[in-house]
Design a protein around this motif. Structure first.
Motif, mmCIF file in Angstrom:
data_model
loop_
_atom_site.group_PDB
_atom_site.id
_atom_site.type_symbol
_atom_site.label_atom_id
_atom_site.label_comp_id
_atom_site.label_asym_id
_atom_site.label_seq_id
_atom_site.Cartn_x
_atom_site.Cartn_y
_atom_site.Cartn_z
ATOM 1 N N ILE A 11 7.557 9.788 1.305
ATOM 2 C CA ILE A 11 6.624 9.436 0.228
ATOM 3 C C ILE A 11 6.623 10.516 -0.850
ATOM 4 N N THR A 12 6.270 10.089 -2.074
ATOM 5 C CA THR A 12 6.355 10.994 -3.228
ATOM 6 C C THR A 12 4.985 11.239 -3.855
ATOM 7 N N ARG A 13 3.952 10.570 -3.316
ATOM 8 C CA ARG A 13 2.624 10.689 -3.898
ATOM 9 C C ARG A 13 1.630 10.983 -2.784
ATOM 10 N N HIS A 14 0.701 11.906 -3.046
ATOM 11 C CA HIS A 14 -0.224 12.311 -1.991
ATOM 12 C C HIS A 14 -1.660 11.988 -2.376
ATOM 13 N N LYS A 15 -1.867 10.733 -2.734
ATOM 14 C CA LYS A 15 -3.201 10.284 -3.146
ATOM 15 C C LYS A 15 -4.125 10.128 -1.939
ATOM 16 N N ARG A 16 -3.554 9.581 -0.844
ATOM 17 C CA ARG A 16 -4.368 9.351 0.350
ATOM 18 C C ARG A 16 -4.366 10.600 1.227
ATOM 19 N N THR A 35 0.831 -1.208 0.000
ATOM 20 C CA THR A 35 0.000 0.000 0.000
ATOM 21 C C THR A 35 0.867 1.260 0.000
ATOM 22 N N TRP A 36 1.933 1.246 0.793
ATOM 23 C CA TRP A 36 2.795 2.437 0.855
ATOM 24 C C TRP A 36 3.426 2.727 -0.510
ATOM 25 N N LYS A 37 3.728 1.672 -1.241
ATOM 26 C CA LYS A 37 4.347 1.847 -2.567
ATOM 27 C C LYS A 37 3.291 2.308 -3.578
ATOM 28 N N ALA A 38 2.207 1.529 -3.643
ATOM 29 C CA ALA A 38 1.209 1.798 -4.691
ATOM 30 C C ALA A 38 0.483 3.130 -4.461
ATOM 31 N N ASP A 39 0.105 3.409 -3.238
ATOM 32 C CA ASP A 39 -0.716 4.603 -2.980
ATOM 33 C C ASP A 39 0.102 5.831 -2.606
#
Ligand code: SIN
Ligand code: MN
Length: 266
Positions: free
Chosen positions: A230-235, A115-119
């Motif tokens: 983290i590099t993505r802020h989807k959540r 989850t940490w990788k994908a999201d």
């Protein structure tokens, strides 16, 4: 609290460490006494079970409750996290999982790093959970199931499950689980309140529903290497934090101190 070379090796070999009586009865009672007030709140950080109004997970409690803020700074969490991740750390996630008597639902087989990788676009599996049992965890109230040594497989292909429970999770296929269990077996660490469990970001785990009359509250703090932000802020930020400030260790009695100060301020 520093881990011994033997404990570091055991973590490397098996992917987890278990410590009975890691927090004292007084500390654990303090943590437990704060939870009803947290779960009673109607706030977006409190995710409820699919079947009703029961809290499944209360996220980010350390950002608004000084007792849980102290817990994430406990040297009994911060120092082992730094040793195991070989770096300074920040808090990627904080959660209290309720696993309520009768209502606590399954956590499907997964790796947290999936989850940490994908999201969250976390570059590497250099994050991990340090958890404390608030209640006794026994064979009936939905203990964690671990597949020892499965962390050595790295990130395993997973599917985004949006329907089984109220909480989206990247889950692993049954045939992969069957193969992993043939190699590593399954363990379900059980113990009294105050027990602690530390586990690797790629350790495959899950937990069955709680059909017993006993709650199974566990607090999880996810520490991430400060070089692995983290590099993505989807959540939402309350699930995957964007404050990458290194976490320092406070005094060993910081939880009891915070509780005393909280009472004095009320
Ligand atoms: C998790 O895997 O993140 C939670 C599992 C549980 O609390 O049973
Ligand atoms: Mn998990």
């Amino acid at each position: 609290m520093k881990l011994t070379p033997e404990q570091l090796k055991q973590f490397d070999d098996d992917g987890y460490l278990f410590f009975p009586n890691y927090f004292s009865p007084e500390e654990t009672a303090i943590l437990k006494s704060e939870i009803p007030g947290v779960f009673a709140q109607r706030r977006e950080e409190n995710v409820r079970e699919k079947t009703g109004d029961v809290v499944r997970t209360a996220f980010a409690v350390h950002t608004y409750n000084p007792v849980f803020e102290a817990l994430v700074h406990s040297p009994r969490f911060v120092e082992p996290a730094e040793q195991l991740l070989r770096d300074k750390t920040y808090i990627h996630q904080f959660k209290i999982n309720g696993k309520a008597a009768f209502d606590g639902d399954v956590w499907q087989w997964h790796q947290d790093y999936g989850t940490w990788k994908a999201d969250d676009g976390m570059p590497e599996a250099r994050a991990m959970n340090l958890a404390v049992f608030v209640d006794e965890v026994n064979e009936f109230n939905g203990p964690l199931y671990f597949i020892p040594k499965s962390h050595k497989k790295g990130a395993i292909e997973a599917k985004h499950d949006l329907t089984t429970t109220s909480y989206p999770l990247w889950v692993i296929d049954n045939d992969v689980i069957a193969k992993l269990v043939k190699q590593g077996g399954i363990v379900a660490p059980k113990g009294g309140p105050g027990s602690a469990i530390f586990f690797h970001g790629t350790l495959v785990h899950g937990s069955p529903p709680n059909m017993s009359p006993w709650d199974r509250q566990i607090i999880y703090v996810t520490y991430n290497s400060v070089q692995n932000a983290i590099t993505r802020h989807k959540r939402p930020a309350y699930i995957a934090h964007r404050d990458f400030t290194p976490i320092d260790a406070w005094e060993d009695d910081c939880v009891t101190r915070a509780a005393r100060q909280k009472v004095a301020a009320e």
